[in-house]
Design an enzyme around this catalytic site. Structure first.
Site, PDB file in Angstrom:
ATOM      1  N   ARG A 165      -5.653   0.437  -6.518  1.00  0.00           N
ATOM      2  CA  ARG A 165      -4.235   1.045  -6.197  1.00  0.00           C
ATOM      3  C   ARG A 165      -3.628   2.044  -7.174  1.00  0.00           C
ATOM      4  O   ARG A 165      -3.053   2.982  -6.725  1.00  0.00           O
ATOM      5  CB  ARG A 165      -3.108  -0.229  -6.084  1.00  0.00           C
ATOM      6  CG  ARG A 165      -3.403  -1.007  -4.747  1.00  0.00           C
ATOM      7  CD  ARG A 165      -2.265  -2.035  -4.618  1.00  0.00           C
ATOM      8  NE  ARG A 165      -2.254  -3.172  -4.121  1.00  0.00           N
ATOM      9  CZ  ARG A 165      -2.325  -3.189  -2.680  1.00  0.00           C
ATOM     10  NH1 ARG A 165      -1.971  -2.417  -1.892  1.00  0.00           N
ATOM     11  NH2 ARG A 165      -2.408  -4.408  -2.085  1.00  0.00           N
ATOM     12  N   GLY A 183       0.805  -1.415  -0.101  1.00  0.00           N
ATOM     13  CA  GLY A 183       0.129   0.055   0.055  1.00  0.00           C
ATOM     14  C   GLY A 183       0.824   1.284  -0.073  1.00  0.00           C
ATOM     15  O   GLY A 183       0.196   2.105  -0.399  1.00  0.00           O
ATOM     16  N   PHE A 186     -14.084   2.528   4.565  1.00  0.00           N
ATOM     17  CA  PHE A 186     -13.021   1.995   3.720  1.00  0.00           C
ATOM     18  C   PHE A 186     -12.819   3.024   2.632  1.00  0.00           C
ATOM     19  O   PHE A 186     -13.648   3.218   1.565  1.00  0.00           O
ATOM     20  CB  PHE A 186     -13.681   0.769   3.216  1.00  0.00           C
ATOM     21  CG  PHE A 186     -12.563  -0.084   2.828  1.00  0.00           C
ATOM     22  CD1 PHE A 186     -11.870  -0.812   3.694  1.00  0.00           C
ATOM     23  CD2 PHE A 186     -12.306  -0.525   1.546  1.00  0.00           C
ATOM     24  CE1 PHE A 186     -10.727  -1.709   3.574  1.00  0.00           C
ATOM     25  CE2 PHE A 186     -11.118  -1.264   1.177  1.00  0.00           C
ATOM     26  CZ  PHE A 186     -10.469  -1.941   2.068  1.00  0.00           C
ATOM     27  N   VAL A 187     -11.609   3.373   2.383  1.00  0.00           N
ATOM     28  CA  VAL A 187     -11.023   4.225   1.341  1.00  0.00           C
ATOM     29  C   VAL A 187      -9.984   3.382   0.235  1.00  0.00           C
ATOM     30  O   VAL A 187      -9.410   2.535   0.667  1.00  0.00           O
ATOM     31  CB  VAL A 187     -10.456   5.280   1.914  1.00  0.00           C
ATOM     32  CG1 VAL A 187     -11.425   6.449   2.624  1.00  0.00           C
ATOM     33  CG2 VAL A 187      -9.226   5.030   2.683  1.00  0.00           C
ATOM     34  N   ASP A 243      -5.405   1.798  10.536  1.00  0.00           N
ATOM     35  CA  ASP A 243      -6.823   1.488  10.671  1.00  0.00           C
ATOM     36  C   ASP A 243      -6.933   1.091  12.316  1.00  0.00           C
ATOM     37  O   ASP A 243      -7.191   1.986  12.952  1.00  0.00           O
ATOM     38  CB  ASP A 243      -7.376   0.547   9.632  1.00  0.00           C
ATOM     39  CG  ASP A 243      -8.686   0.013   9.794  1.00  0.00           C
ATOM     40  OD1 ASP A 243      -9.589   0.971  10.242  1.00  0.00           O
ATOM     41  OD2 ASP A 243      -9.147  -1.106   9.332  1.00  0.00           O
ATOM     42  N   ASP A 259      -5.953  -0.535  -1.513  1.00  0.00           N
ATOM     43  CA  ASP A 259      -6.744  -1.408  -2.406  1.00  0.00           C
ATOM     44  C   ASP A 259      -7.965  -1.865  -1.843  1.00  0.00           C
ATOM     45  O   ASP A 259      -8.136  -2.131  -0.450  1.00  0.00           O
ATOM     46  CB  ASP A 259      -5.835  -2.725  -2.883  1.00  0.00           C
ATOM     47  CG  ASP A 259      -5.720  -3.551  -1.660  1.00  0.00           C
ATOM     48  OD1 ASP A 259      -5.215  -2.988  -0.729  1.00  0.00           O
ATOM     49  OD2 ASP A 259      -6.070  -4.797  -1.773  1.00  0.00           O
ATOM     50  N   LYS A 264      -7.481   6.301  10.890  1.00  0.00           N
ATOM     51  CA  LYS A 264      -8.926   6.586  11.149  1.00  0.00           C
ATOM     52  C   LYS A 264      -8.782   6.429  12.762  1.00  0.00           C
ATOM     53  O   LYS A 264      -8.984   5.166  13.403  1.00  0.00           O
ATOM     54  CB  LYS A 264      -9.618   5.114  10.457  1.00  0.00           C
ATOM     55  CG  LYS A 264      -9.669   4.965   9.048  1.00  0.00           C
ATOM     56  CD  LYS A 264     -10.234   3.937   8.698  1.00  0.00           C
ATOM     57  CE  LYS A 264      -9.947   3.368   7.283  1.00  0.00           C
ATOM     58  NZ  LYS A 264     -10.564   2.138   6.878  1.00  0.00           N
TER      59      LYS A 264
HETATM   60  P1  IMP Z   1      -4.291  -1.842  10.663  1.00  0.00           P
HETATM   61  O1  IMP Z   1      -3.520  -2.949  10.959  1.00  0.00           O
HETATM   62  O2  IMP Z   1      -5.945  -2.196  10.962  1.00  0.00           O
HETATM   63  O3  IMP Z   1      -4.110  -0.463  10.959  1.00  0.00           O
HETATM   64  O4  IMP Z   1      -4.539  -1.801   9.099  1.00  0.00           O
HETATM   65  C1  IMP Z   1      -3.709  -1.549   8.286  1.00  0.00           C
HETATM   66  C2  IMP Z   1      -3.426  -1.952   6.773  1.00  0.00           C
HETATM   67  O5  IMP Z   1      -5.147  -2.499   6.592  1.00  0.00           O
HETATM   68  C3  IMP Z   1      -3.259  -0.867   5.912  1.00  0.00           C
HETATM   69  O6  IMP Z   1      -1.971  -0.830   5.722  1.00  0.00           O
HETATM   70  C4  IMP Z   1      -3.963  -1.074   4.743  1.00  0.00           C
HETATM   71  O7  IMP Z   1      -3.424  -2.299   3.942  1.00  0.00           O
HETATM   72  C5  IMP Z   1      -5.270  -1.818   5.280  1.00  0.00           C
HETATM   73  N1  IMP Z   1      -6.382  -1.100   5.297  1.00  0.00           N
HETATM   74  C6  IMP Z   1      -6.997  -0.431   6.366  1.00  0.00           C
HETATM   75  N2  IMP Z   1      -7.954   0.282   6.249  1.00  0.00           N
HETATM   76  C7  IMP Z   1      -8.252   0.324   4.618  1.00  0.00           C
HETATM   77  C8  IMP Z   1      -8.794   1.055   4.119  1.00  0.00           C
HETATM   78  O8  IMP Z   1      -9.698   1.962   4.223  1.00  0.00           O
HETATM   79  N3  IMP Z   1      -8.686   0.954   2.337  1.00  0.00           N
HETATM   80  C9  IMP Z   1      -7.632   0.028   2.198  1.00  0.00           C
HETATM   81  N4  IMP Z   1      -7.117  -0.692   2.963  1.00  0.00           N
HETATM   82  C10 IMP Z   1      -7.301  -0.419   4.266  1.00  0.00           C
HETATM   83 MG    MG Z   2      -4.195  -3.450   1.946  1.00  0.00          MG
END
Ligand code: IMP
Ligand code: MG
Length: 183
Positions: A169, A48, A156-157, A107, A163, A135
């Site tokens: 992407r 990403g 979700f963005v 996230d 992606d 977020k």
């Molecule tokens: P976390 O571990 O929940 O903080 O998630 C981190 C990873 O989840 C990011 O590096 C993204 O690859 C994916 N992710 C989280 N939220 C989104 C979103 O809204 N769109 C796309 N990918 C996301």
């Molecule tokens: Mg991802």
């Protein structure tokens, strides 16, 4: 692709390519000031963060090194699986180095909280985090983030490296994905 190419899939455009580039320039200037006179390694989180790394790195007016890690905390959907695994480790020995981890979005915070402690255990001089998006409402893990592009609502963005099932992407802008795409 531009937002117009996937118009029906987006609820709205959150940030245009121009806005993203301008914000990354500001973040690069901030980082540059904070690490003045120090060696700096930025670590991009695949896949990403590819776009963020490319534009952030080129906004610097100084030397730096770039390395990459690939981790996974997600399946192919829109919710975290809660498990982090290293798919590709650093090629660089970071002991004694100043490291800034670069990611596109925080996230739940699970990925970066795990990654930060993983890198911290390798005796770097310092480890900080730079993320384009965060977020705050979705955070379940405490993550100390030094550089944030923008805080966004818990939606979700996609785009600019982000992606949904490996698509979007290559969208230049960042937009909120319409629920009909994933429901
Ligand atoms: P976390 O571990 O929940 O903080 O998630 C981190 C990873 O989840 C990011 O590096 C993204 O690859 C994916 N992710 C989280 N939220 C989104 C979103 O809204 N769109 C796309 N990918 C996301
Ligand atoms: Mg991802």
């Amino acid at each position: 692709m531009d937002a117009a190419d996937v118009q029906d899939d987006l609820v709205n455009v959150l940030f245009t390519e121009e806005q993203i580039h301008a914000r990354l320039k500001e973040l690069a200037a901030q980082i540059e000031a904070d690490y003045e006179g120090q060696d700096l390694l930025i670590v991009g989180v695949l896949r990403g963060a590819v776009m963020v790394m490319a534009d952030l790195a080129r906004s610097f007016g100084r030397h730096l090194e770039m390395d990459w890690m690939a981790v996974t905390s997600y399946g192919s959907g829109t919710k975290s699986s809660g498990v982090v695994r290293i798919l590709k480790d650093l090629d660089t020995d970071i002991s004694g180095r100043h490291v800034v981890i670069v990611d596109e979005i925080i996230d739940t915070g699970l990925t970066l909280s795990w990654l930060t402690s993983n890198l911290a255990s390798r005796s770097p001089a310092s480890v900080e985090i730079c993320t384009l998006l965060r977020k705050p409402e979705a955070l379940t893990m405490p993550v100390d983030v030094k550089y944030v592009g923008w805080d966004i609502p818990n939606e979700f963005v996609v785009g600019y490296g982000l992606d949904y099932r490996e698509r979007y992407r290559n969208l230049r802008d960042i937009g909120t994905l319409a629920p009909h795409v994933y429901s």
